[in-house]
Design a protein around this motif. Structure first.
Motif, PDB file in Angstrom:
ATOM      1  N   ALA A 115       4.338  -2.262  -5.818  1.00  0.00           N
ATOM      2  CA  ALA A 115       3.086  -2.489  -5.095  1.00  0.00           C
ATOM      3  C   ALA A 115       2.406  -3.771  -5.559  1.00  0.00           C
ATOM      4  N   HIS A 175       0.788   4.124  -2.795  1.00  0.00           N
ATOM      5  CA  HIS A 175       0.446   5.487  -2.394  1.00  0.00           C
ATOM      6  C   HIS A 175       1.490   6.502  -2.858  1.00  0.00           C
ATOM      7  N   ALA A 200      -7.084  -2.426   0.655  1.00  0.00           N
ATOM      8  CA  ALA A 200      -6.597  -1.041   0.627  1.00  0.00           C
ATOM      9  C   ALA A 200      -5.530  -0.869  -0.441  1.00  0.00           C
ATOM     10  N   LEU A 201      -4.665  -1.868  -0.579  1.00  0.00           N
ATOM     11  CA  LEU A 201      -3.627  -1.834  -1.611  1.00  0.00           C
ATOM     12  C   LEU A 201      -4.250  -1.791  -3.005  1.00  0.00           C
ATOM     13  N   TRP A 255       0.835  -1.200   0.000  1.00  0.00           N
ATOM     14  CA  TRP A 255       0.000   0.000   0.000  1.00  0.00           C
ATOM     15  C   TRP A 255       0.876   1.258   0.000  1.00  0.00           C
ATOM     16  N   VAL A 281      -8.492   5.093   3.365  1.00  0.00           N
ATOM     17  CA  VAL A 281      -8.347   4.915   1.919  1.00  0.00           C
ATOM     18  C   VAL A 281      -9.692   5.167   1.227  1.00  0.00           C
ATOM     19  N   MET A 294      -6.076  -4.941   4.412  1.00  0.00           N
ATOM     20  CA  MET A 294      -4.920  -4.189   3.929  1.00  0.00           C
ATOM     21  C   MET A 294      -4.658  -4.513   2.459  1.00  0.00           C
ATOM     22  N   GLU A 308      -5.855   1.508  -3.618  1.00  0.00           N
ATOM     23  CA  GLU A 308      -4.866   2.557  -3.857  1.00  0.00           C
ATOM     24  C   GLU A 308      -4.369   2.512  -5.297  1.00  0.00           C
TER      25      GLU A 308
END
Length: 390
Positions: A244, A237, A263-264, A233, A298, A260, A267
């Motif tokens: 990533a 970002h 979220a990655l 992540w 996020v 998570m 992103e």
């Protein structure tokens, strides 16, 4: 083995399965033997630390609070943590006070965290001063994380980073899990205002964690998967989508790790100009109640990228309001706790920006004043300046 002992053994071995399977095993034991207090405690323990099912953990624990339970003090302490996770501060203090009246000789960090979440740092420090942390053995990070999160919660970024740097000098004396968490914690805070070495250090960390995963055992894997997703992540970002994507494939059954990874991916979608894809990925999960705190950050940015500032404001307000959960979340040895705490404050600044964009200047002014009250020197912080700009 008796049937009771066999069920307890089976439940204990279920820790190698998914968090829900572990909880179900202890629930079965409790139903079969209602006076087996360990069943209630362990259901709630894994509900809290593995499944993030805070309400279920809180409610199922009740029988273990019996005066007939020889381990009642541990159950009271766990009860306090579940209340903190639910932002029920008065109930948490009540449970921790009952625990403290039994004069236990152990860590009271979570008790202190209640007062930190309420921004009563003097009271938090009084509790911390009542016990001595251990050396470089087990729980190095978990015992000492207030030394990072409490100053950070007051906008003292340099103090938190300097403390982390001082720990790094002796990192080889800690457990491998603590070493991984310490590196990840440093990177998470540096990511808010990256220095020249940040990208190289982040890439090295991601490469290290991926290599370790190939030869990890089941218990280490849980932590490595979170660390990899978190590093992924951070890479996404900061525009390094190539690195990533290396982290995308690693998943398991722990909600913190699943979230998570979400979220990655979100992103990456935001970076590719697809905020709606990020929203469709995160919004349903954000309603479940056992989602990762950081997922809301996020999602907030995804809504903002989609110019849905009303929804972005709602997420910012959620982050600012749920400080108990920000402190409690285990993720990986509380590695992400400082980042959570930072988000709970920066969310006030984000809320002010979104309110202004919606034309609600009164609300924007209120949120900005709230932010300035908790971080009075924010104007000198690059972390706050970057949040305004982004």
């Amino acid at each position: 083995l008796s049937t009771r002992e066999a069920l307890l053994l089976d439940a204990s071995l279920s820790v190698y399965k998914t968090p829900q399977e572990t909880m179900d095993s202890f629930k079965l034991l409790a139903r079969m033997y209602p006076d087996e207090y360990r069943a209630y405690y362990n259901y709630s323990y894994f509900g809290l630390y593995s499944a993030q099912q805070y309400r279920a953990a809180n409610e199922f624990l009740t029988p273990a609070l019996s005066i007939h339970n020889s381990a009642r003090s541990s159950s009271l302490y766990l009860l306090g943590i579940t209340h903190l996770a639910l932002n029920e501060y008065d109930a948490a203090i009540s449970a921790f006070t009952k625990f403290d009246s039994l004069k236990p000789n152990n860590d009271k960090r979570d008790f202190a965290d209640v007062y930190a979440a309420k921004r009563q740092y003097g009271d938090a420090q009084k509790i911390l001063s009542g016990y001595t942390v251990g050396g470089y053995g087990d729980a190095f990070i978990e015992e000492r994380v207030p030394q990072i999160s409490y100053p950070l919660d007051q906008g003292q970024w340099s103090k938190s980073l300097e403390t982390l740097d001082s720990w790094s000098a002796n990192i080889g004396k800690t457990t491998r899990l603590d070493q991984w968490a310490l590196k990840g914690m440093q990177l998470s805070l540096r990511s808010y205002a990256p220095d020249r070495r940040f990208s190289n250090d982040l890439n090295a960390y991601l490469t290290e964690q991926l290599a370790l995963l190939d030869r990890s055992n089941a218990l280490d894997r849980r932590h490595l998967v979170f660390n990899i997703a978190a590093a992924g992540w951070m890479s996404a970002h900061h525009g390094d989508t190539q690195n990533a994507r290396k982290a995308l494939a690693e998943k398991d059954g722990y909600p913190a790790n699943i979230d998570m990874a979400l979220a990655l991916q979100a992103e990456l979608d935001i970076a590719a100009g697809r905020p709606k894809a990020a929203i469709s990925l995160l919004a349903p999960r954000a309603e479940k109640g056992n989602e990762l705190y950081f997922l809301h950050s996020v999602l907030m940015r995804a809504y903002a990228a989609d110019r849905n500032f009303e929804k972005a404001l709602q997420q910012a307000d959620w982050l600012a309001a749920n400080r108990g959960r920000a402190y409690v979340e285990f993720n990986s040895l509380n590695m992400w706790q400082p980042a959570n705490v930072a988000e709970s404050n920066l969310a006030l600044l984000s809320a002010a920006k979104y309110a202004d964009l919606l034309g609600n200047t009164k609300l924007g002014s209120e949120r900005r004043k709230s932010f300035e009250a908790v971080w009075p020197d924010a104007g000198q912080l690059p972390q706050a300046v970057r949040r305004i700009q982004n």
